[in-house]
Design an enzyme around this catalytic site. Structure first.
Site, PDB file in Angstrom:
ATOM      1  N   HIS A  67      -2.236  -2.905 -15.434  1.00 29.80           N
ATOM      2  CA  HIS A  67      -1.297  -3.213 -14.928  1.00 29.80           C
ATOM      3  C   HIS A  67      -0.370  -3.649 -13.713  1.00 29.80           C
ATOM      4  O   HIS A  67       0.645  -4.017 -13.802  1.00 29.80           O
ATOM      5  CB  HIS A  67      -1.666  -4.224 -15.798  1.00 29.80           C
ATOM      6  CG  HIS A  67      -2.542  -4.751 -16.826  1.00 29.80           C
ATOM      7  ND1 HIS A  67      -2.859  -5.826 -17.236  1.00 29.80           N
ATOM      8  CD2 HIS A  67      -2.324  -4.201 -18.164  1.00 29.80           C
ATOM      9  CE1 HIS A  67      -4.028  -5.343 -17.881  1.00 29.80           C
ATOM     10  NE2 HIS A  67      -3.152  -4.552 -19.015  1.00 29.80           N
ATOM     11  N   SER A  81       9.432   3.545  13.818  1.00 30.44           N
ATOM     12  CA  SER A  81       9.442   2.071  14.561  1.00 30.44           C
ATOM     13  C   SER A  81      10.094   2.180  15.806  1.00 30.44           C
ATOM     14  O   SER A  81      11.665   2.645  16.091  1.00 30.44           O
ATOM     15  CB  SER A  81       9.744   0.354  13.463  1.00 30.44           C
ATOM     16  OG  SER A  81      11.025  -0.165  14.207  1.00 30.44           O
ATOM     17  N   LYS A 139      13.147   3.276  10.027  1.00 27.65           N
ATOM     18  CA  LYS A 139      11.883   3.545   9.004  1.00 27.65           C
ATOM     19  C   LYS A 139      11.317   4.385   9.600  1.00 27.65           C
ATOM     20  O   LYS A 139      10.958   5.654  10.077  1.00 27.65           O
ATOM     21  CB  LYS A 139      11.343   2.452   9.855  1.00 27.65           C
ATOM     22  CG  LYS A 139      11.538   1.182   9.458  1.00 27.65           C
ATOM     23  CD  LYS A 139      11.097   0.717   8.337  1.00 27.65           C
ATOM     24  CE  LYS A 139       9.969   0.794   7.795  1.00 27.65           C
ATOM     25  NZ  LYS A 139       9.059  -0.770   8.344  1.00 27.65           N
ATOM     26  N   GLU A 141      -1.833   4.341   5.718  1.00 28.67           N
ATOM     27  CA  GLU A 141      -2.132   2.628   5.238  1.00 28.67           C
ATOM     28  C   GLU A 141      -4.200   2.916   6.283  1.00 28.67           C
ATOM     29  O   GLU A 141      -4.192   1.983   5.953  1.00 28.67           O
ATOM     30  CB  GLU A 141      -1.100   2.213   6.629  1.00 28.67           C
ATOM     31  CG  GLU A 141      -0.159   1.667   5.713  1.00 28.67           C
ATOM     32  CD  GLU A 141       1.043   1.380   6.060  1.00 28.67           C
ATOM     33  OE1 GLU A 141       2.254   0.253   6.236  1.00 28.67           O
ATOM     34  OE2 GLU A 141       1.438   1.720   7.404  1.00 28.67           O
TER      35      GLU A 141
END
Ligand code: ARG
Length: 458
Positions: A154, A275, A281, A288
């Site tokens: 979980h 970024s 970043k 992804e």
């Protein structure tokens, strides 16, 4: 090609939907290979003399060279598809003799053959890509040594594990993916040539000989089925989808683990990006994209199932829609597998953060219960006592191992001094000493057996 029956040529708009050369160009090698086998077959059938066949085969080899020299699909040939293009070039090279090659053959059995040849090779290449990803995971497991990780259910910390164990979970998933792809290959590896348009060729072709020349296991059994079946594509896409889904889970976990909140792992500059506005970043774009491509691959599988579900026998032009999905899925899957390997290779695990996380959230509670069982307490009672101790610890804002022996005995009288040793991470994992368990002994044995299987790659 069918000019005799038609007074005028195709409309531009019709050509835009009908022409497949821009994408079935991918099959040009397979188409020529299949045509060479057919040219040999026509000798046995008494259609061509050996000399004619040799001339055709030499010319087909020349066409192959021409094709290889082109930067991409020809745009000025006027050919509708790759089969037409090859035949056109052949006739340009050898004249009338070139017009004999299509005897007893149809583009229907031709395209089915080409695509089976292509799929077979693509599967073989993906099997190698999977090995690469497995090797990267095994290598990570080996260098992970005694890095601990929280094991979750979980997404709540459950019990500690070692990083190598986590790596091996994905190695096993990928192994089943390999098996599924290899299994799909066995059914793809049959030769439709000789099925002709739908009813079987009218010439006494030795289909077995053609099949074995092309490295197929056997000719297909039914001509109607052979020209209209694309389940080999669908099965391959299903196996590819599942493999991508596994990679997507891996990617998702790693994306979570690399957040500031978790801070378990950092990836190399070569697989991350920054970024344009936020100078600090470092984003896990590779992961992804692996997760993102998965939707696209699954979509290709769905698209093909839908494409065939209402088709009457035998060939229908809907089947031309089989190519882009399988070409794209196998290409994207390759990228995903190879990039997953590279990302895992580049990963830098922060052992202290991982250890602290693995030790937190009372993840040794099951250990304490097992300890009490060892001292004669029934498991349900032990479970209850430890649950109470967790509440005590929550009140005191400390871990179970930070309670004093007296505090522990106040709830669990069977506890003795040795209890603290049992509450360490080292002890918790070492005791999971069953086949498939997370004890370092078992994990190392598994890593060693995978290492032996994968050889020395990575
Ligand atoms: N380009 C076609 C395809 O990919 C080849 C087969 C054409 N057959 C036909 N009967 N029109 O499906």
């Amino acid at each position: 090609m069918w000019g005799g029956r038609f007074a005028s040529g195709p409309d531009e708009l019709f050509r835009a939907i009908n022409d497949s050369l821009p994408f079935d160009w991918t099959l040009v090698e397979q188409d020529i290979t299949g045509s060479i086998a057919w040219a040999r077959g026509l000798v046995g059938a008494g259609v061509l003399s050996a000399a004619e066949s040799e001339r055709l085969i030499a010319a087909l080899s020349t066409v192959r060279e021409e094709a290889r020299a082109l930067p991409g699909p020809p745009t000025d040939s006027g050919a509708e598809d790759v089969h037409t293009w090859v035949e056109q070039r052949l006739i340009a090279l050898v004249g009338d003799l070139g017009k004999k090659l299509h005897t007893g053959r149809s583009r229907n059995d031709q395209v089915a053959t080409d695509l089976r040849l292509w799929t077979r090779d693509a599967i073989d290449a993906r099997l190698a890509d999977i090995r690469e990803a497995q090797a990267a995971l095994v290598a990570l497991g080996e260098r992970a040594g005694s890095v601990f990780l929280p094991g979750y259910t979980h997404l709540q910390r459950a019990q500690p594990i070692v990083l190598g164990h986590w790596c091996l979970a994905y190695v096993e998933m990928l192994e089943r993916d390999r098996q599924r792809l290899a299994d799909a290959r066995t059914r793809a590896n049959l030769c439709p040539l000789g099925s002709a348009a739908l009813a079987g060729t009218a010439y006494p072709i030795d289909r077995g000989a053609i099949a074995s020349e092309l490295g197929f296991d056997a000719p297909t059994a039914n001509s109607l089925d052979s020209v209209s079946d694309r389940d080999f594509v669908i099965e391959t896409l299903a196996a590819a989808s599942l493999c991508a889904a596994h990679l997507s889970r891996l990617a998702e976990e790693l994306i979570i683990y690399t957040t500031g909140e978790f801070g378990f792992v950092t990836f190399g500059d070569e697989v991350t990006s920054g970024s344009s506005i936020m100078p600090q970043k470092k984003n896990p774009d590779a992961l992804e994209l692996i997760r993102g491509k998965t939707g696209r691959i699954i979509g290709h599988h769905t698209a093909m199932l839908i494409a065939i579900k209402g088709l009457p026998l035998a060939y229908n032009k809907d089947l031309q829609e089989d190519k882009e999905p399988i070409f794209d899925a196998m290409r994207q899957l390759s990228l995903c597998l190879r990039l997953a390997a590279k990302t895992v290779e580049s990963s830098d695990w922060h052992a202290d953060r991982c250890r602290a996380a693995a030790a937190g959230s009372f993840s040794n509670a099951t250990e304490l219960a097992d300890y009490l069982v060892g001292r004669g307490v029934a498991f349900r009672d032990a479970h209850h006592q430890v649950g109470q101790l967790v509440r005590v610890a929550i009140e005191r804002e400390c871990a179970l191992e930070d309670l004093s022996l007296d505090q522990i005995r106040g709830v669990a009288p069977a506890a003795e001094d040795g209890v603290f040793e049992r509450l360490t991470l080292e002890s918790a994992v070492a005791r999971r000493d069953v086949p498939g368990g997370t004890s370092p002994k078992r994990v190392n044995a598994q890593l060693a057996s995978w290492r032996a299987k994968l050889g020395s790659c990575h």
